[in-house]
Design a protein around this motif. Structure first.
Motif, short mmCIF file in Angstrom:
data_model
loop_
_atom_site.label_atom_id
_atom_site.label_comp_id
_atom_site.label_asym_id
_atom_site.label_seq_id
_atom_site.Cartn_x
_atom_site.Cartn_y
_atom_site.Cartn_z
N VAL A 57 33.63 10.31 74.11
CA VAL A 57 33.91 9.66 72.83
C VAL A 57 32.66 9.74 71.97
CG1 VAL A 57 34.51 7.47 71.73
CG2 VAL A 57 35.61 8.13 73.87
N LEU A 58 32.84 10.06 70.70
CA LEU A 58 31.71 10.29 69.81
C LEU A 58 31.83 9.43 68.57
CD1 LEU A 58 29.22 12.08 69.25
CD2 LEU A 58 30.77 13.72 68.20
N ASP A 59 30.75 8.70 68.28
CA ASP A 59 30.63 7.95 67.03
C ASP A 59 29.72 8.76 66.12
OD1 ASP A 59 30.13 6.24 64.94
OD2 ASP A 59 29.38 4.60 66.16
N ILE A 60 30.23 9.18 64.97
CA ILE A 60 29.47 10.06 64.09
C ILE A 60 28.85 9.30 62.91
CG2 ILE A 60 30.70 12.16 64.68
CD1 ILE A 60 31.89 11.19 61.58
N SER A 61 28.83 7.98 62.95
CA SER A 61 28.39 7.16 61.82
C SER A 61 27.06 7.62 61.22
CB SER A 61 28.27 5.69 62.22
OG SER A 61 29.52 5.18 62.59
N ARG B 99 27.02 11.15 59.19
CA ARG B 99 27.79 11.35 57.97
C ARG B 99 26.87 11.58 56.78
NH1 ARG B 99 33.17 10.50 58.21
NH2 ARG B 99 33.12 10.46 55.95
N ASP B 100 27.26 12.50 55.90
CA ASP B 100 26.45 12.76 54.71
C ASP B 100 26.76 11.78 53.58
OD1 ASP B 100 28.92 13.66 53.87
OD2 ASP B 100 28.27 15.70 53.46
N ALA C 65 34.36 16.39 60.59
CA ALA C 65 34.25 17.46 61.59
C ALA C 65 32.83 18.04 61.60
CB ALA C 65 35.27 18.56 61.31
N ARG C 66 32.24 18.24 60.43
CA ARG C 66 30.87 18.75 60.35
C ARG C 66 29.90 17.78 61.01
NH1 ARG C 66 26.51 17.19 58.60
NH2 ARG C 66 27.54 15.63 57.33
N ALA C 67 30.05 16.49 60.73
CA ALA C 67 29.19 15.48 61.32
C ALA C 67 29.34 15.47 62.85
CB ALA C 67 29.50 14.11 60.74
N ALA C 68 30.56 15.62 63.33
CA ALA C 68 30.81 15.64 64.78
C ALA C 68 30.16 16.86 65.42
CB ALA C 68 32.30 15.60 65.06
N MET C 69 30.23 18.01 64.74
CA MET C 69 29.58 19.21 65.27
C MET C 69 28.06 19.00 65.35
SD MET C 69 31.68 22.46 63.79
CE MET C 69 32.08 21.87 62.15
N ASP C 70 27.47 18.41 64.31
CA ASP C 70 26.04 18.13 64.33
C ASP C 70 25.68 17.21 65.50
OD1 ASP C 70 25.72 19.65 62.04
OD2 ASP C 70 25.49 17.92 60.69
N ALA C 71 26.48 16.17 65.71
CA ALA C 71 26.22 15.22 66.81
C ALA C 71 26.30 15.93 68.16
CB ALA C 71 27.20 14.06 66.74
N CYS C 72 27.30 16.79 68.32
CA CYS C 72 27.44 17.53 69.59
C CYS C 72 26.23 18.43 69.84
CB CYS C 72 28.71 18.36 69.59
SG CYS C 72 30.21 17.39 69.85
N MET C 73 25.77 19.09 68.79
CA MET C 73 24.63 20.00 68.94
C MET C 73 23.35 19.23 69.29
SD MET C 73 25.99 22.90 68.68
CE MET C 73 24.78 24.15 68.36
N ASP C 74 23.27 17.96 68.89
CA ASP C 74 22.12 17.14 69.25
C ASP C 74 22.15 16.73 70.72
OD1 ASP C 74 20.96 17.31 66.78
OD2 ASP C 74 21.43 15.25 66.17
N VAL C 75 23.34 16.68 71.29
CA VAL C 75 23.50 16.26 72.68
C VAL C 75 23.36 17.43 73.65
CG1 VAL C 75 25.14 15.24 74.32
CG2 VAL C 75 24.96 14.31 72.03
N GLY C 76 23.76 18.61 73.23
CA GLY C 76 23.70 19.79 74.09
C GLY C 76 24.03 21.02 73.28
N ARG C 77 24.12 22.17 73.95
CA ARG C 77 24.46 23.40 73.25
C ARG C 77 25.74 23.98 73.83
NH1 ARG C 77 24.59 28.44 72.16
NH2 ARG C 77 23.66 29.36 70.32
N PRO C 78 26.88 23.59 73.23
CA PRO C 78 28.15 24.11 73.71
C PRO C 78 28.25 25.62 73.49
CG PRO C 78 28.48 22.37 72.07
CD PRO C 78 27.03 22.68 72.10
#
Length: 178
Positions: free
Chosen positions: A65-69, A72-73, A111-124
């Motif tokens: 579960v991801l919180d992108i708060s 967000r831009d 979706a962009r914010a979620a991608m940024d958050a994922c990239m901060d956690v790891g490299r899918p």
């Protein structure tokens, strides 16, 4: 007041079942895949997809579960201070196929914010996007890989997803913006 019901509970269940099959087919199984639900309703939809995929494949797909708060831009335009939830990833995103799950795709900013958050956690190895409703009006060049229903809307309308877990009812409706 609802202008129209786009999906009732049965239609939502069918759409999610179809998305689950499409995820399995496109990825040739679920071995390298993880689901990541975007808070709030995206997380509930991801849990439902996880159940359906398990029913179909007989294997469990990992779920986060991801919180992108904070990603967000438009954070400065929000009136309330964000309450940030820690990412719930009981697994690594490294070299995995991350399937982001959300309720509605609109401008593409979530979706962009979620991608940024994922990239901060790891490299899918790759990121895919699954949404219950795509309503158009993109501001960023983002498209969903898996869509429950495309619903053309005007900018004067809002899509409201109601889930049993959060709202006590199951439907997707179009409303006039206030």
């Amino acid at each position: 007041m609802p202008k129209a019901v786009v999906l009732d509970g049965d239609a939502m269940r069918r759409a999610l079942t179809r998305i689950a099959h499409e995820i399995i087919e496109r990825n040739k199984g679920i071995q390298e895949c993880v689901l990541v639900g975007i808070q709030t309703r995206g997380a509930d939809i991801a849990r439902r997809l996880q159940e359906r995929i398990e029913q179909i494949e007989g294997k469990t797909i990992e779920l986060g579960v991801l919180d992108i708060s904070l990603y967000r831009d438009d954070l400065s335009t929000k009136q309330d201070e964000p309450v940030v939830q820690k990412p719930e990833f009981p697994f690594s995103l490294q070299n995995r196929t991350v399937i982001l799950v959300d309720d509605v795709l609109y401008t593409g900013r979530t979706a962009r914010a979620a991608m940024d958050a994922c990239m901060d956690v790891g490299r899918p190895s790759r990121i895919q996007l699954a949404v219950l409703v795509d309503r158009g009006h993109r501001e960023l060049p983002i498209r969903a890989d898996f869509v429950g229903k495309n619903v053309p809307t005007s900018t004067e309308e809002a899509i409201v997803v109601q889930l049993e877990e959060v709202d006590g009812t199951e439907q997707v409706i179009i409303e006039e913006k206030q």
